[in-house]
Enzyme design. Sequence first.
Site, short mmCIF file in Angstrom:
data_model
loop_
_atom_site.label_atom_id
_atom_site.label_comp_id
_atom_site.label_asym_id
_atom_site.label_seq_id
_atom_site.Cartn_x
_atom_site.Cartn_y
_atom_site.Cartn_z
N TYR A 31 0.70 -1.22 0.13
CA TYR A 31 0.08 -0.05 0.09
C TYR A 31 0.92 1.29 0.04
CZ TYR A 31 -4.21 -2.43 0.98
OH TYR A 31 -5.35 -3.49 0.79
N LYS B 49 4.53 -14.50 5.48
CA LYS B 49 4.93 -15.15 4.61
C LYS B 49 6.24 -15.27 4.27
CE LYS B 49 2.83 -17.76 1.19
NZ LYS B 49 2.66 -19.11 1.51
N ASP C 131 -1.03 -18.50 4.50
CA ASP C 131 -1.92 -19.52 4.12
C ASP C 131 -2.60 -20.41 5.21
OD1 ASP C 131 0.63 -20.16 4.14
OD2 ASP C 131 0.83 -21.33 2.40
N ASP D 233 -5.40 -6.36 5.34
CA ASP D 233 -6.68 -5.84 4.65
C ASP D 233 -7.76 -6.97 4.71
OD1 ASP D 233 -8.43 -4.60 3.42
OD2 ASP D 233 -7.25 -4.22 1.41
#
Length: 359
Positions: A124, A191, A224, A248
Amino acid sequence: MQHKVTFIPGDGIGPEVAKATQRVLEATGVQFQWDTAIIGSQAQDIFGTPLPESALKSIRENRVALKGPVTTPIGSGFRSVNVALRKELDLYACLRPCKTYPGVPTRYENVDIVVVRENTEDLYSGIEFAMNSPETMKLLKFITQTTGEKVKGDSAISLKLISQSASERIVKFAFEYARKNSRKKVTVVHKANILKFSDGLFLDIARQVAEEYPKIEFTDILLDAACMQLVRKPEQFDVLILPNFYGDFISDLCAGLVGGLGLAPGANIGRNIAIFEPTHGSAPKYAGENKANPIAMMLSGVMMLRHLGEKDSADKLGRAIAEIIAEGKNVTYDLKLNPEDSTTAGTSQVADAIIGKLR
Ligand code: NAD
C-alpha cells in the site's frame, strides 16, 4: 467535559451510519463539539482535491476523528483517500476487534480476535510503475542486471516496502495493546518462507519484540495456514499482527467469522491522533436506502469513547448495542436469518432502539 471531534460523514452509506452513530454517542450524555469535514469525491468537486487541507487541519487540531467510509474510484481517478489520510497523519496502527455477539446468526461461537494491521507501508506504499513507462523499463533493466532474473518486458510493478522502524512500532503497539487489555497471546501472520527479506524482516522484529513481553505467549503462522486455521478453529487466536496488505483481507475474513462487516469496528491510531471508522466500505448500492447496519460504526464510536477516557459511557453504549443485537428485533437485514423478515429495521431505527436502551 466537552470533546472536540472531527466528524467525517463519508459517502455512499457513510452519512447514514455516521448520523446514527452521532445520535447514539450524544445519547450517552457525553458532550461533543463536532467539527464536520469533507473528503473524497465531494471534496474533489468543492476544493479540487479529495483530501483538502481544511480536513487535515481539523483532525490535527482535534486529534480525534469519527469517520464514515469513503469511496475509492477503481482503476482511474484519485488514489484511496483513506490510505492517503493514514499516511499523511502517520496513523500507523489499524486496530480491528472482531467479537461474536450472542444473537448474531453465525457459524462460530466465542470468537474474540483483535487484528492489528500495519497501516503505512507494504504493497500500500502507493509506489507503482505502469507497463511500458520509461521508468518501468529502466527498473526492469536494473532488476535483470542486478539479479540475473529474466523479467517480462510487458510487466507492471507495485512495490512491497517493509521497514525495520515501521515493523518495530506496529509490533510494539500490538504487544502493548495485549498487555493493557489482558490479552494472552499474540500471533504474527507472514509469508517469510517466500518473501524472505520483507516478511522475513517483519517476523525477525516480531520475535525480538516478543522477548520483551515474556508473560504474553507469542506464535507465528504463515498466511495460508492462518486462513485455513481461522475458518477451522478461530477461537485459538487472540491478537493478530499483520503487515498492511494481509491485514486488509484478514480483517474482512475475521469480520465474516463474527457475522459480517456490519459488526466490525476499527480505529487508525498514530502517536497523537486517532481516527475511528468501521472496517466496511461505502457499499454504494445501499446508499440513501436507510438499510445499512450502523453497528460497526457505533462500535467504532465505543472505541472512541474509551480513547477519550469516557469509560462508563463506552461500557453503557457497548451494553445497549449488545442488548439490541441479542434481542434480534431492531436489527438490519444482515443480522436477520431471513433478510425478508418483516421486522427488519432500517439504519435510523437501530439508532432509535439503542437510544431507548440508554434512557
Ligand atoms: P463494502 O464494505 O462497501 O461493501 C461490501 C458489501 O458488504 C456490501 O455490498 C454489503 O453487502 C456489505 N456491507 C458493507 N457494509 C455494510 C453495512 N454497514 N451494513 C450492511 N451491509 C454492509 O466494500 P466494497 O464494495 O469493496 O467497497 C465499496 C467502496 O468503499 C469502494 O470504493 C472501497 O474502496 C471503499 N472502501 C472504503 C473504506 C474506508 O473508507 N475506510 C474501506 C473499505 C472500502
